[in-house]
Design an enzyme around this catalytic site. Structure first.
Site, PDB file in Angstrom:
ATOM      1  N   ASN A 244       5.845  34.964  25.809  1.00  0.00           N
ATOM      2  CA  ASN A 244       5.722  33.892  24.583  1.00  0.00           C
ATOM      3  C   ASN A 244       7.213  33.678  24.078  1.00  0.00           C
ATOM      4  O   ASN A 244       7.704  33.682  24.456  1.00  0.00           O
ATOM      5  CB  ASN A 244       4.972  35.419  23.345  1.00  0.00           C
ATOM      6  CG  ASN A 244       6.073  35.890  23.377  1.00  0.00           C
ATOM      7  OD1 ASN A 244       7.115  36.423  22.579  1.00  0.00           O
ATOM      8  ND2 ASN A 244       5.245  37.725  23.574  1.00  0.00           N
ATOM      9  N   PRO A 341       1.139  49.119  27.949  1.00  0.00           N
ATOM     10  CA  PRO A 341       1.143  50.717  26.793  1.00  0.00           C
ATOM     11  C   PRO A 341       1.571  49.658  25.789  1.00  0.00           C
ATOM     12  O   PRO A 341       2.774  48.691  25.815  1.00  0.00           O
ATOM     13  CB  PRO A 341       2.142  51.239  27.983  1.00  0.00           C
ATOM     14  CG  PRO A 341       3.501  49.995  28.468  1.00  0.00           C
ATOM     15  CD  PRO A 341       2.364  48.829  28.916  1.00  0.00           C
ATOM     16  N   ASP A 342       1.281  50.478  24.441  1.00  0.00           N
ATOM     17  CA  ASP A 342       1.924  50.024  23.291  1.00  0.00           C
ATOM     18  C   ASP A 342       2.944  50.891  22.525  1.00  0.00           C
ATOM     19  O   ASP A 342       3.038  52.062  22.402  1.00  0.00           O
ATOM     20  CB  ASP A 342       0.468  50.168  22.585  1.00  0.00           C
ATOM     21  CG  ASP A 342       0.679  49.359  20.696  1.00  0.00           C
ATOM     22  OD1 ASP A 342       2.224  49.953  20.181  1.00  0.00           O
ATOM     23  OD2 ASP A 342      -0.450  49.233  19.784  1.00  0.00           O
ATOM     24  N   PHE A 360       6.044  45.951  13.882  1.00  0.00           N
ATOM     25  CA  PHE A 360       5.883  43.996  13.159  1.00  0.00           C
ATOM     26  C   PHE A 360       4.313  43.624  13.392  1.00  0.00           C
ATOM     27  O   PHE A 360       3.713  44.106  14.877  1.00  0.00           O
ATOM     28  CB  PHE A 360       7.472  43.687  13.895  1.00  0.00           C
ATOM     29  CG  PHE A 360       8.174  43.509  13.433  1.00  0.00           C
ATOM     30  CD1 PHE A 360       8.229  41.728  13.360  1.00  0.00           C
ATOM     31  CD2 PHE A 360       8.827  43.746  13.334  1.00  0.00           C
ATOM     32  CE1 PHE A 360       9.724  42.031  11.872  1.00  0.00           C
ATOM     33  CE2 PHE A 360      10.348  44.071  12.218  1.00  0.00           C
ATOM     34  CZ  PHE A 360      10.664  42.551  11.381  1.00  0.00           C
ATOM     35  N   LYS A 374      -3.222  48.147  11.989  1.00  0.00           N
ATOM     36  CA  LYS A 374      -1.972  48.949  12.754  1.00  0.00           C
ATOM     37  C   LYS A 374      -1.239  49.860  12.403  1.00  0.00           C
ATOM     38  O   LYS A 374      -1.115  50.498  12.925  1.00  0.00           O
ATOM     39  CB  LYS A 374      -1.374  47.411  13.263  1.00  0.00           C
ATOM     40  CG  LYS A 374      -2.104  46.373  14.324  1.00  0.00           C
ATOM     41  CD  LYS A 374      -1.182  45.022  14.517  1.00  0.00           C
ATOM     42  CE  LYS A 374      -2.457  44.256  15.488  1.00  0.00           C
ATOM     43  NZ  LYS A 374      -0.835  43.512  15.966  1.00  0.00           N
TER      44      LYS A 374
END
Length: 446
Positions: A244, A341-342, A360, A374
């Site tokens: 990104n 994975p988060d 964020f 979140k």
């Protein structure tokens, strides 16, 4: 650093990237710098001293015992002449000599006699770079105040793909332009202390490589802050990856703000320009993939008091990375993607009572609802949300506009402004959380 009319000693050590030092030398001269070059014996295997002599119109220093310049000890006279010592490329060998204080050739001897600021740009095979010995040597040099221009990721001379490539001459010059050498660089004991001591001297407009113009304070003294920053790269094959536009500018601003407040700072960064890494105030942990970033954060978790997850982590990676470049076939291509994975959730769900986690949320729609969801799912104490669909702010921009949501139910809108000021607002909110969070009751785990 103003390169116009500066005097730079360029050290070239013996790696395949030595030939790129010619372009670097030329570009520095175009910026108005006067260059003198010192080469190791191995560097001369890759490129002849005559090339640099033709370019700089100065003799190249190659031999401690060369009698061509009788009664002149170059390693002393050059160290007095130079305002900056830049070693690019810096091999594992020269880094080890510098860390150990070995002086057995022209370059290593000049380094020991050089009292001004020193900048090195390591370049080597990925495994050599990541070897604990090399990482130890880099950390030793950082603590002495040597500035490190992080190698970039790419295809190396050996055919491997990974970190270890010398940054482009343009990136090195950008780093030097933003670089703010301390008055007595070589006498610095800690990069953390040097950063705090220099903040009060900075003023004017912010650039990525500058420290905050705010005066230092001690509001986070004794705290350790871990910040994630930049993008991740998830490779499909040796040359293509999912990523990104994150530049790492927000993470760098957060690191500088935490250091200004007296914290010990670790920045876990994905692949970004070396110019955007705040070496002057943080310990940098360079990673490429989401899994590497998770493991780096987990290694730091025991000592951390505050986590700020500012990295734009790729949500997906390919299930199986192909060992060879994917060729055109004339047909469409279907990729099997699996979730990464988060990192914020992995830490948030297992944090200690005294640890604070801040996430964020980069959103394109229903920003508040998504951010609050979140925050709850990841057990965060706060979340910073911004609209990445707005082209004026967010990814790869110098400004941002955010809303900070706190676990207390408070909502703070921060209008569009430089990311350095956004970072200040975020840490103001974090300090309010610190005030209502239990203090650490045990020592960090081994």
């Amino acid at each position: 650093m103003d390169l116009k009319d500066s005097r730079i000693v360029l050290g070239v050590s013996g790696g395949i990237a030595a030939f790129r030092a010619l372009d670097l030398c030329s570009l520095l001269q175009k910026q108005g710098a006067t260059i003198r070059v010192v080469m190791t014996a191995h560097a001369q295997k890759f490129i002849a001293p005559l090339s640099f002599e033709t370019l700089t119109q100065h003799p190249v220093y190659t031999d401690l015992f060369d009698r061509a310049h009788a009664f002149e000890m170059e390693h002393i006279s050059w160290s007095k002449w130079g305002q900056l010592l830049l070693i690019a490329p810096a091999t594992a060998n020269i880094l080890a000599k510098m860390a150990m204080g070995i002086a057995d050739d022209a370059l290593s001897t000049l380094y020991l006699s050089f009292s001004g600021p020193v900048v090195v740009a390591p370049a080597m095979n990925t495994q050599m770079l990541l070897h604990p010995a090399t990482q130890h040597n880099l950390e030793v040099l950082r603590k002495r105040g040597v500035a490190i221009i992080e190698p970039v990721e790419g295809r190396l001379a050996c055919g491997d793909v990974g970190p270890g490539k010398l940054p482009s001459p343009e990136e090195i010059v950008a780093f030097l332009t933003n670089y703010q050498p301390h008055h007595d660089e070589r006498n610095i004991v800690s990069t953390q202390h040097s950063a705090a001591g220099s903040h009060s001297q900075q003023s004017g407009e912010h650039s990525v490589g500058q420290t905050s113009s705010q005066p230092p304070d001690t509001s986070l003294a004794g705290k350790t802050v871990v910040i994630t920053s930049g993008p991740t790269h998830e490779y499909l094959d040796p040359v293509r990856f999912i990523t990104n536009p994150s530049s790492g500018k927000m993470g760098a601003a957060l690191a500088r703000e935490a250091a200004r407040r007296g914290a010990k700072v670790h920045l876990v960064s994905g692949p970004v320009s070396p110019a955007f890494l705040p070496h002057e105030c943080a310990t940098i942990h360079k990673v490429t993939t989401a899994e590497q970033m998770l493991h780096a954060v987990q290694r730091l978790a025991a000592e951390a008091d505050i986590f700020v997850f500012a990295a734009a982590v790729s949500d997906y990676r390919v299930a199986e990375r192909t060992p060879q470049k994917i060729k055109r076939s004339g047909n469409s291509l279907v990729l099997h993607l699996i979730e990464n994975p988060d990192i914020a959730q992995a830490i948030g769900c297992h944090k200690k009572p005294w640890q604070i986690t801040v996430g964020f949320a980069a959103e394109t729609e229903e920003m508040e609802a998504n951010a609050l969801a979140k925050m709850a799912k990841k057990h965060l104490d706060a979340i910073v949300a911004n609209d990445v669909a707005d082209p004026r702010i967010g990814f790869d921009r110098d400004e941002n506009e955010v809303t900070i949501y706190l676990r207390t139910g408070e909502r703070r809108f921060v209008s569009r402004r430089p990311k350095s000021e956004i970072a200040k607002e975020i840490f103001d909110a974090i300090l309010d959380l610190v005030a209502v969070t239990p203090t650490r009751t045990t020592q960090p785990e081994d």
